[in-house]
Design an enzyme around this catalytic site. Structure first.
Site: not given
Length: 530
Positions: A347, A460
């Site tokens: 991310c 994630h």
């Protein structure tokens, strides 16, 4: 829908990080084992460690974990208000899974809390209409006198729900009797009446030596100690927030320079960014037997890692500045080029590995543009809309295509600065059943260096995919002359077993008969098959 409201039980604590979230998860699993349809609830949670629901909404990670303990799908009713710290004294307010506004502490307290009461009550009512038992979790301490008049998460919530309260204290940090008695002294008589008993958590040693103190506490307060819960090593269930992460970092500092590392282990270092988020991404690595895992936040702690991971962040631009000012950015570039080390960005970490990061609308910080680390051919522009979605797809990083799943939660949009072969192809997850066929229209995600040592992704939970994670680790092991491990950790199976282990542990040390009596629920015979 149920014809009557569910029973309720509330877990409050004498302080933050006394174990409220884990004990709530334990009780959720106990009630499920006993045959009750159960749901968790926390009206307001402050955490950078979030969970994405199946419908693409954002809630606190703890409530997602507790829903898993209940064996149900998480919804935003379980955590209708999430506060995500963004800058000093400023947090993003997330309401029913979607960003509402960035507010400072005073504006939130004075302007928003009066509106929040109805949102909290409505969410709890819906849960109570659909389940047999709802387990409520408080936040921090109910004895914060400066916050009590507009409280929506502790004693006022217990009053709205007409819920009995169990007060949890952490004996591991010391002062357990003073913390319990002091908390009760600050509560009003009506609030004290709601406290039906105490749980002393994280005990180490011979409980018989504690008995004089327990007797004194019960005589002093007129309330029972319902359980002394021994400290449970290697829990196997993810933590909620940075309070628990700080204790992990303290432990990891003891092994900064490979102290305790075995010769056949890989040294994996995660950079502990100031605004680090979603650190549960790395829980499986801490369970792998061939990993020596640690957090670092300075060059002095660098040591000799085999792998360095750049994690997610609530403020990518500010944390990128931190990397540069601390010297870690230059060390990462050297690690990639000169040391030929392995680097992963997830991310925000993926964004930082790129060439440029731009925020022309100042949506995340005051910086319009920053140079990235230049290790991946990507350019990121920040936008006002946040992407929150569960995803499923395939990885093409290794010789075999691995089916993967996880979730995205980010504001930036990343483009490739040159033509590359993306390491992942993903699409929104269409079903809670991960055995369902993949969507036919997949889109690219992530980037990888030509030698495969540096890669990044928006996904994630990518390291929660067992086969993918093991293939990546074995690739590094082979390069270092270590034998691959063929039968690696099955993290999801271990996690499910961990819930049962936790429930059995708490059940053995908590007077569940009295807990059921406090809820005015008949204590059932444990149902076979749960």
């Amino acid at each position: 829908m149920r014809e009557s409201k569910s029973a309720v039980l509330m877990i409050q604590g004498t302080a933050s990080d006394v174990g409220k979230s884990i004990l709530t998860a334990a009780l959720c699993r106990i009630f499920v084992q006993d045959g009750w349809q159960t749901a968790p609830f926390k009206s307001q949670n402050m955490s950078l460690n979030s969970y994405i629901t199946f419908d693409g909404k954002e809630i606190g990670r703890a409530q997602g974990v507790q829903a898993d303990a209940c064996r149900i799908v998480a919804t935003t009713d379980m955590n209708p208000i999430l506060l995500k710290p963004k800058q000093d004294m400023v947090a993003q307010v997330v309401v029913h899974g979607k960003p509402y506004a960035d507010l400072d502490a005073r504006a939130y307290r004075e302007s928003y809390l009066p509106k929040a009461e109805a949102i909290v009550k409505d969410a709890l009512e819906r849960l109570r209409s659909e389940h047999d038992i709802v387990v409520l979790e408080g936040a921090g301490s109910p004895a914060e006198v400066n916050l009590k008049d507009r409280d929506i998460v502790n004693m006022r919530l217990a009053g709205w729900a007409d819920s009995p309260v169990l007060l949890v204290a952490d004996i591991d940090r010391g002062g357990v009797f003073a913390s319990i008695v002091g908390t009760l002294e600050i509560l009003t008589p009506e609030e004290r009446d709601r406290v039906k008993g105490f749980i002393i958590n994280k005990f180490r040693g011979d409980v018989s030596l504690l008995k004089p103190g327990l007797d004194w506490l019960e005589e002093r307060t007129g309330k029972p100690v319902l359980g002394v819960i021994p400290y449970l090593q290697q829990l196997g269930i993810e933590d909620e927030d940075s309070a628990s992460l700080d204790s992990k970092r303290t432990l990891s500092r003891r092994s900064t320079n490979q102290q305790g590392k075995k010769s056949d282990q890989l040294d994996v270092a995660v950079i502990r960014l100031p605004r680090l988020s979603n650190f549960t991404d790395f829980d499986p690595l801490q369970e792998e037997s061939d990993i020596h895992f640690r957090y670092i936040d300075s060059l002095a702690e660098w040591g000799e890692p085999d792998v360095v991971i750049l994690p997610g962040s609530k403020n990518t631009m500010e944390d990128l500045r931190y990397l540069k000012e601390s010297g870690l950015a230059a060390r990462l570039v050297s690690f990639a080029h000169e040391d030929k080390g392995w680097i992963v960005g997830i991310c925000a970490g993926y964004q930082m590995l790129g060439v440029t990061l731009s925020d022309p609308g100042r949506y995340e910080s005051e910086h319009a543009r920053l140079e990235g680390l230049g290790l991946l051919p990507t350019e990121t522009v920040f936008t006002p809309d946040k992407r929150t979605v569960r995803v499923q797809g395939v990885s093409t990083l290794f010789a075999s295509n691995f089916v993967i799943n996880g979730y995205e939660i980010h504001m930036g949009r990343t483009q490739y600065a040159q033509e590359i072969v993306p390491p992942f192809q993903i699409a929104p997850q269409l079903s809670t059943d991960l055995e369902e066929p993949l969507a036919t229209s997949l889109h690219p995600d992530g980037a990888v260096s030509l030698d495969g040592r540096v890669w990044g992704t928006y996904i994630h939970g990518i390291l929660h995919n067992d086969d993918f994670r093991r293939a990546w680790l074995n690739q590094i092991r082979l390069h270092k002359g270590l034998s691959p491990i063929l039968e690696g950790l099955r993290y999801k199976e271990r996690r499910e077993a961990a819930f049962d282990r936790l429930a059995d542990h708490v059940r053995a040390h908590l007077d569940m008969k009295r807990v059921y009596e406090m809820m005015d629920v008949t204590h059932p015979t444990k149902r076979e098959g749960f």
